[in-house]
Write an enzyme that holds these catalytic residues in place. Structure first.
Site, short mmCIF file in Angstrom:
data_model
loop_
_atom_site.label_atom_id
_atom_site.label_comp_id
_atom_site.label_asym_id
_atom_site.label_seq_id
_atom_site.Cartn_x
_atom_site.Cartn_y
_atom_site.Cartn_z
N ASP A 144 0.30 -7.56 1.35
CA ASP A 144 0.36 -6.14 1.53
C ASP A 144 1.99 -6.07 1.07
O ASP A 144 2.41 -5.36 2.28
CB ASP A 144 0.09 -5.64 2.89
CG ASP A 144 0.02 -3.98 2.57
OD1 ASP A 144 0.29 -3.43 1.54
OD2 ASP A 144 -0.60 -3.23 3.39
N HIS B 31 0.65 -0.94 0.25
CA HIS B 31 0.21 0.07 -0.09
C HIS B 31 0.88 1.13 -0.29
O HIS B 31 0.30 2.79 -0.02
CB HIS B 31 -0.35 0.01 1.07
CG HIS B 31 -0.66 0.17 2.78
ND1 HIS B 31 0.04 -0.45 2.88
CD2 HIS B 31 -0.12 1.07 3.09
CE1 HIS B 31 0.63 -0.21 4.57
NE2 HIS B 31 0.48 1.27 4.19
N SER C 273 4.66 2.37 7.68
CA SER C 273 4.58 1.73 6.76
C SER C 273 5.39 0.69 6.35
O SER C 273 6.37 1.60 5.29
CB SER C 273 3.15 1.59 6.58
OG SER C 273 1.92 1.75 6.61
#
Length: 461
Positions: A127, A97, A204
């Site tokens: 992911d 993402h 992230s």
């Protein structure tokens, strides 16, 4: 609801208060004047890992939403995230993402060097993604630990691009293990590490480190509205996905024929299976071999083997431990078009295409010896060597190593059986198909919706 750390993409610039700073040269003590008491394990851990941690910036186009309704216009928003170098040639692991839909991926290292990265491969279900920067020199690589022995209350450090503040360091503990987190209707995570080390948008893809400076998780999500609740993907799982993403088959359309298993606790790479007619079979590899080195690369996990073969056109020397004795073999990955055995190259590629596209699995014949002497009701089967990411088969829990012995009312003893089932039977007109598999000498079944991404049930006896 939890939010992925990077998905809070923001349009425009963040307004910063004017900061007055002193001259660093006048205030920082020389390295040899720093008290040893200040060089705590956590400080050393960050110093060790920081050179291999990168900050990621980019822009993507999103639909312009107003008052909850969708308009025809779009707008550019700024995104940020973090990544870690997993190969000195510039391969970087991050979250999918973070880079999904980004036009230009800008990467900045701790020493302020900047590069533009390209996506190598990605897996939306887990992911995770691998991107690459090309440099004239080798890059520092993060040291990989293991998530197999993590303990609640163990000290950890998160490093990342929190809210755009590059190389932010936060400290906490492991709050819990094995958390399942639903982020949205389309994204969920299984078996996560929960930590109270502050994780924010921009973290992230960054590392969760232990006190030895080893990466034990990939930071991925925060709990919206909560304090001290963040999540990371366990490193052992992340490295298995990374191994697939950078494999010679995924990136170079070549194969070696080895099915490998990582024993993370022992830092070993074990050969589980050698495909018939493969380059590995030609060079004498056997199930049970422990691969300790490929060329100049020490191999402690499956990813190391794939990295060592990536970009090489000549046979590499492979050192294996076989029954306690060290043996040298040779191995070179070959073009998939040169796969041998069965009905020939064209047939094998057709088999993969049909079973891969329709069923979500790649199959190869299982030796008859697997079923002989066990009073098995099956006359043969097909081993699943790969499961297509995000396919119905994967969602139902089918994994590499399972042996497919039946589809609906037909047995699958050979590739000819699968060819008949996929082309001449009633299966192409069916939505839901029952898979029968053998796993650990036990027969399981599951109903898979092969007509859509929706699956119906879970594996059961």
């Amino acid at each position: 609801m939890p939010d992925t750390c990077n998905d809070r993409l923001r349009g425009g610039l963040i307004a910063f208060a004017t900061l007055t700073c002193c001259c660093l040269a006048a205030t920082m003590a020389a390295a040899d004047e720093i008290s040893p008491n200040r060089l705590t394990p956590l400080v050393r851990a960050v110093q060790k890992a920081s050179p291999s941690v990168v900050n990621i910036q980019g822009q993507k186009t999103v639909a312009d939403l107003a008052n909850g309704s969708k308009h025809d216009g779009t707008r550019q928003v700024n995104g940020m995230g973090t990544g870690v170098v997993i190969d000195p040639r510039g391969y970087i692991l991050t979250n999918h993402h973070v880079v999904d839909g980004v036009k230009q991926i800008n990467v900045t290292f701790a020493d302020r060097r900047k590069y533009v990265a390209k996506i190598v491969a990605f897996d939306p279900r887990t992911d995770l993604a691998v991107i690459r920067v090309r440099t004239s020199h080798l890059l520092p690589v993060i040291e990989i630990g293991t998530s197999s022995d993590l303990m609640p209350a163990e000290s950890v450090v998160a490093v990342g691009n929190a809210f755009g503040y590059e190389h932010t360091v936060t400290v906490g503990i492991i709050s819990a293990l094995h958390r399942d987190v639903q982020v949205s209707e389309t994204q969920s995570y299984d078996d996560l590490i929960q930590t109270d080390a502050s994780i924010n948008p921009g973290n992230s893809g960054g590392p969760l480190l232990n006190v030895d400076g080893k990466m034990i998780g990939v930071n991925v999500a925060v709990r919206a509205g909560a304090q001290g609740i963040g999540f990371a993907i366990p490193i052992d799982a992340a490295m298995e996905v990374a191994a697939r993403l950078v494999s010679v088959e995924e990136t170079e359309n070549r194969w070696h024929g080895l099915t490998l298993r990582t024993n993370a606790a022992k830092q070993q790479v074990v050969v589980e299976r050698v495909a018939s007619g493969s380059p590995a079979a030609d060079h004498g590899f056997r199930p049970g071999d422990v691969i300790t080195r490929v060329g100049d690369v020490k191999t402690e996990r499956r990813l190391d083997v794939e990295r060592a073969l990536l970009g090489t056109n000549t046979a590499q020397t492979v050192v294996v431990d076989r029954g306690g004795e060290s043996t040298e073999l040779r191995l070179a990955a070959e073009s998939i078009r040169s796969r041998r055995g069965g009905g020939g190259t064209r047939r094998l590629m057709a088999d993969r295409s049909d079973s891969w596209d329709t069923l979500g699995v790649e199959l190869e014949p299982e030796p008859a010896s697997t079923f002989s002497g066990k009073k098995s009701q099956y006359r043969g089967g097909l081993r699943i060597v790969e499961v297509r990411p995000n396919s119905p088969a994967e969602k139902e829990g089918l994994t590499a190593g399972d042996i497919l012995v039946g589809l609906h009312k037909w047995q699958t003893a050979s590739m000819d059986d699968v060819d008949y089932i996929l082309t001449k039977s009633s299966l192409p007109r069916m939505n839901q198909v029952r898979f029968y598999i053998v796993r650990n000498d036990e027969t399981l079944y599951t109903d898979v919706n092969v007509a859509s991404a929706t699956s119906r049930s879970t594996l059961r006896r």
